[in-house]
Motif scaffolding. Structure first.
Motif: not given
Length: 169
Positions: A76-98
């Motif tokens: 998951l890649v998206t931009t995040i606004q921080a103090e007037g600047r664009q920042r990037y966030a990249q997250v790899y996820l796993s889902l757990e279930a029983v």
């Protein structure tokens, strides 16, 4: 005189034999009592004893059910606004279930889930994401989001959202 010696030795041998048998019986009795005492102390049941009362007193233990996982292949890649600047966030996820059915449902509805998770990530505060508490909070928000999507579709819920890789810059 030979008869006298023979009669004196016979009772002595009988006395030793009785002593050996008595000693053997005492040792066997001690072993049996030790085993019975240990089983009683540990709460075990003995063969032939009614264990109905013991089963009624102890609550049923929960059966261990191992978790299963699916990995979201793309980050998951998206931009995040921080103090007037664009920042990037990249997250790899796993889902757990029983329940394996919950993971199958998550796989089926993955485009909707990914879209909602990107929105949650994009609405996050950059400074909070740099702290462990902020990342835990994000994982909780993502879990709530995924379970809301699955609930809307009439599917079982997942247990946890796990980060495999987390980068903010």
């Amino acid at each position: 005189m030979a008869e006298n010696n023979a009669s004196n030795q016979a009772p002595a041998k009988k006395g030793k034999l009785k002593m050996i048998i008595l000693l053997a019986v005492v040792v066997i009795l001690a072993i049996v009592l030790s085993v019975v005492g240990t089983l009683w102390f540990l709460g075990g049941s003995l063969p032939g004893m009614d264990s109905g009362d013991a089963a009624a007193e102890t609550p049923a233990e929960e059966q261990f059910v191992p978790s299963t996982y699916i990995e979201l292949e793309k980050a998951l890649v998206t931009t995040i606004q921080a103090e007037g600047r664009q920042r990037y966030a990249q997250v790899y996820l796993s889902l757990e279930a029983v329940d394996a059915q919950a993971l199958a449902a998550a796989q089926l509805h993955l485009p909707l889930i990914r879209s909602q998770l990107v929105m949650v990530l994009g609405n996050s505060n950059f400074n909070e994401l740099q702290t462990p508490e902020g990342r835990r909070g994000l994982a909780d928000k993502m879990l709530t989001t995924v379970n809301q999507v699955l609930e809307q579709e009439g599917e079982p819920a997942i247990k946890q959202v796990l980060f495999r890789n987390f980068v903010v810059q």
